[in-house]
Design a protein around this motif. Structure first.
Motif, PDB file in Angstrom:
ATOM      1  N   GLN A   1       0.816  -1.215   0.000  1.00  0.00           N
ATOM      2  CA  GLN A   1       0.000   0.000   0.000  1.00  0.00           C
ATOM      3  C   GLN A   1       0.856   1.275   0.000  1.00  0.00           C
ATOM      4  O   GLN A   1       0.508   2.258  -0.636  1.00  0.00           O
TER       5      GLN A   1
ATOM      6  N   SER B   1      -3.132   7.361   1.261  1.00  0.00           N
ATOM      7  CA  SER B   1      -4.211   6.474   1.692  1.00  0.00           C
ATOM      8  C   SER B   1      -5.298   7.259   2.406  1.00  0.00           C
ATOM      9  O   SER B   1      -5.027   8.250   3.099  1.00  0.00           O
ATOM     10  N   SER B   2      -6.524   6.789   2.237  1.00  0.00           N
ATOM     11  CA  SER B   2      -7.640   7.395   2.963  1.00  0.00           C
ATOM     12  C   SER B   2      -7.568   7.086   4.449  1.00  0.00           C
ATOM     13  O   SER B   2      -8.290   7.675   5.248  1.00  0.00           O
ATOM     14  N   GLU B   3      -6.680   6.156   4.822  1.00  0.00           N
ATOM     15  CA  GLU B   3      -6.519   5.781   6.228  1.00  0.00           C
ATOM     16  C   GLU B   3      -5.732   6.822   7.003  1.00  0.00           C
ATOM     17  O   GLU B   3      -5.858   6.917   8.233  1.00  0.00           O
TER      18      GLU B   3
ATOM     19  N   ILE C   1      -2.743  10.537   6.661  1.00  0.00           N
ATOM     20  CA  ILE C   1      -2.418  11.820   6.023  1.00  0.00           C
ATOM     21  C   ILE C   1      -1.004  11.835   5.440  1.00  0.00           C
ATOM     22  O   ILE C   1      -0.627  12.773   4.742  1.00  0.00           O
TER      23      ILE C   1
ATOM     24  N   TYR D   1      -3.837   5.482  -5.156  1.00  0.00           N
ATOM     25  CA  TYR D   1      -4.318   5.809  -3.818  1.00  0.00           C
ATOM     26  C   TYR D   1      -4.882   4.550  -3.164  1.00  0.00           C
ATOM     27  O   TYR D   1      -5.369   3.634  -3.853  1.00  0.00           O
TER      28      TYR D   1
ATOM     29  N   LYS E   1      -7.742   2.953  -0.831  1.00  0.00           N
ATOM     30  CA  LYS E   1      -9.106   3.249  -0.386  1.00  0.00           C
ATOM     31  C   LYS E   1      -9.616   2.148   0.531  1.00  0.00           C
ATOM     32  O   LYS E   1      -9.144   1.006   0.466  1.00  0.00           O
ATOM     33  N   LYS E   2     -10.590   2.476   1.351  1.00  0.00           N
ATOM     34  CA  LYS E   2     -11.193   1.487   2.230  1.00  0.00           C
ATOM     35  C   LYS E   2     -12.299   0.744   1.487  1.00  0.00           C
ATOM     36  O   LYS E   2     -13.059   1.333   0.708  1.00  0.00           O
TER      37      LYS E   2
ATOM     38  N   TYR F   1      -8.389  -2.403   3.375  1.00  0.00           N
ATOM     39  CA  TYR F   1      -8.062  -1.404   2.365  1.00  0.00           C
ATOM     40  C   TYR F   1      -7.529  -2.079   1.102  1.00  0.00           C
ATOM     41  O   TYR F   1      -7.045  -3.208   1.152  1.00  0.00           O
TER      42      TYR F   1
ATOM     43  N   CYS G   1      -5.712   1.307  -5.362  1.00  0.00           N
ATOM     44  CA  CYS G   1      -6.417   1.712  -6.579  1.00  0.00           C
ATOM     45  C   CYS G   1      -5.451   2.545  -7.436  1.00  0.00           C
ATOM     46  O   CYS G   1      -5.344   3.766  -7.253  1.00  0.00           O
TER      47      CYS G   1
END
Length: 208
Positions: A125, A131-133, A135, A145, A147-148, A188, A191
């Motif tokens: 990852q 990552s949306s997890e 910052i 990116y 994503k969850k 996760y 993408c």
């Protein structure tokens, strides 16, 4: 050139016969190669990830030479590939790598020297931009990116268990049975911006 090939073949056969007839000497040579790390091998980046022992176990039972790299000083010229494990949060993983000064070294190896590397779990990852997890920025070697997975009654999280996969044309697909697939345990997914870099996908229930 044909004469050179014949000479090389004769020399190779003589070498094989010598080692067969002198098996004790052969064992000593093999032992010396092993002790002094002269075999081509995989370097495993050890920055405190929890899943490194599982990776080491898998390499051991498959008789794959490897070296555990606890610092950049452990790297040597016989290492031909790198593995980057990872368990936990995206930001936490990047912080650990940064604290142990792996980030600039890995950037030099992968970006400038084009050194082959395999990311495992969160280790894969962090190869993308973010990552949306969290910052933190990832390495950004692969544009994309993390994503969850969407959550609802028919799609409980985490995605856990054996799952078949879909393979695309890739040298990495050799020896992999897509019906068996892999064991998954994650919330996760990566993408990428460019779909051409994808060589495998998996369906979780009705979601790909």
């Amino acid at each position: 050139p044909s004469h050179d090939i014949c000479r090389n073949q004769i020399s190779f056969l003589r070498t094989l016969r010598f080692f067969k007839e002198n098996w004790k000497f052969s064992l000593i040579v093999f032992y010396c190669f092993y002790i002094f790390n002269l075999f081509p091998m995989i370097g495993i980046i050890d920055y405190g990830s929890w899943n490194i022992d599982a990776i080491i176990f898998a390499l051991k039972i498959n008789n794959i030479p490897f070296k555990r790299l606890s610092s950049i000083n452990d790297f040597h010229e016989n290492i031909t590939h790198l593995m980057l494990p990872g368990v936990g949060g995206f930001d936490e993983t990047m912080d650990l790598l940064d604290e142990k000064r792996w980030v600039p070294w890995l950037n030099e190896k992968v970006v400038n020297e084009r050194f082959p590397i395999l990311g495992v779990c969160v280790g894969m990852q962090i190869l993308v931009n973010g990552s949306s997890e969290g910052i933190k920025n990832g390495f950004g070697w692969i544009k994309g990116y993390v994503k969850k997975l969407p959550f609802h009654e028919k799609l409980p999280l985490p995605h856990m268990g054996w799952n078949s996969i879909k393979l695309f044309n890739s040298p990495f697909s050799e020896g992999i049975n897509p019906e068996i697939g892999f064991y998954f345990l994650h919330n996760y997914f990566v993408c990428p911006d460019d779909d051409s870099v994808i060589f495998s996908t998996s369906n979780y229930r009705d979601w790909e």
